[in-house]
Design a protein around this motif. Structure first.
Motif, PDB file in Angstrom:
ATOM      1  N   GLU A   1      46.488  -2.103   1.463  1.00  0.00           N
ATOM      2  CA  GLU A   1      45.407  -1.880   2.421  1.00  0.00           C
ATOM      3  C   GLU A   1      44.138  -2.638   2.056  1.00  0.00           C
TER       4      GLU A   1
ATOM      5  N   GLU B   1      37.574  -4.524   3.950  1.00  0.00           N
ATOM      6  CA  GLU B   1      37.576  -5.377   5.134  1.00  0.00           C
ATOM      7  C   GLU B   1      38.068  -4.652   6.380  1.00  0.00           C
ATOM      8  N   ASP B   2      38.764  -3.533   6.196  1.00  0.00           N
ATOM      9  CA  ASP B   2      39.248  -2.741   7.327  1.00  0.00           C
ATOM     10  C   ASP B   2      38.266  -1.643   7.710  1.00  0.00           C
TER      11      ASP B   2
END
Length: 256
Positions: free
Chosen positions: A58, A102-103
């Motif tokens: 992730e 980044e998510d």
């Protein structure tokens, strides 16, 4: 902090006592930070709560969400035999977000309830952050975190002493830079303007501007050299812009 699962109930009680009764400062990290302390009094001490486990692979990178922590400088999450193991997702319950991935999941937090104690909690492992090709950025990040906890150090205290004003926006790009960086801003009216570059110790290494500027858009470049034309070392620097009793400053990174 110790590896996941090794902070037992006795250790937790000691840490809670240290924070509550001795104005403690704590940096704690673990990919299973939320899971390991879910349902205990520890999570409340960090100002966060456990949301759920993340997905495999992730976290690819983290980016600063705080102007005092190397804003606009990202870190690749890599290194080790398996850098992208599952990382807990956490939610602040009073803590301030310092870094997200980044998510857009929140990863590193700062908590200082009523100035009683300070905690930086991280669900990413510092050792798995990857340095740039030509500049080791991790020492700068750790120095900034230590400054958050101890209220000491040079770079962040220098930045805070300069102050900021939201009405005056400054762009500094590219950042990090190797050949030159452009520092741009708009003036609402003609003003006497000073632009100086400082090193991490607070020493002026370059004066870019010292004079009257008209209203309008302005852009100046710095090539990483001192006032005497000496090539400065790679590292972290601070620009400071002064005009009409207002000040704007920011951090820039030189890496050749």
């Amino acid at each position: 902090m110790t590896p996941p699962g090794t902070v037992n109930a006795t250790d937790q009680a000691r840490l809670v006592d240290y924070l509550n009764n001795y104005n403690g400062n704590l940096y704690i990290e673990s990919t299973k930070l939320g899971y390991d302390h879910f349902g205990t009094s520890m999570m409340a001490q960090f100002g966060i709560k456990f949301q759920d486990h993340g997905d495999v692979y992730e976290v690819q990178a983290i980016e600063s969400k705080d102007q005092d922590l190397l804003a606009n400088i990202n870190y690749v999450y890599a290194g080790g035999d398996s850098p992208h193991y599952i990382v807990d997702r956490l939610i602040p319950t009073g803590a301030t977000l310092l870094y997200s991935s980044e998510d857009n999941y929140q990863r590193i937090f700062f908590y200082n309830p009523d100035d009683q104690y300070k905690v930086i909690s991280s669900s990413v492992v510092f050792g798995a952050l990857k340095d740039g090709d030509s500049l080791s950025m991790k020492p700068y990040l750790m120095a900034e975190m230590i400054n958050y906890l101890m209220g000491s150090g040079t770079t962040t205290s220098l930045f805070e002493a300069f102050g900021n004003t939201d009405e005056f926006a400054v762009s500094a790009y590219p950042n990090p830079f190797s050949n030159q960086i452009n520092i741009g801003f708009d003036l609402q009216q003609g003003s006497q303007v000073y632009i100086r570059i400082y090193d991490h110790s607070g020493r002026v290494v370059k004066e870019l501007v010292n004079g009257q500027l008209p209203a309008g858009n302005h852009s100046f470049t710095w090539n990483g050299q001192s006032n005497t034309g000496f090539k400065l070392d790679d590292g972290l620097y601070v620009y400071k812009i002064e005009f009409d009793e207002q000040v704007r400053s920011g951090k820039i990174v030189l890496t050749r």
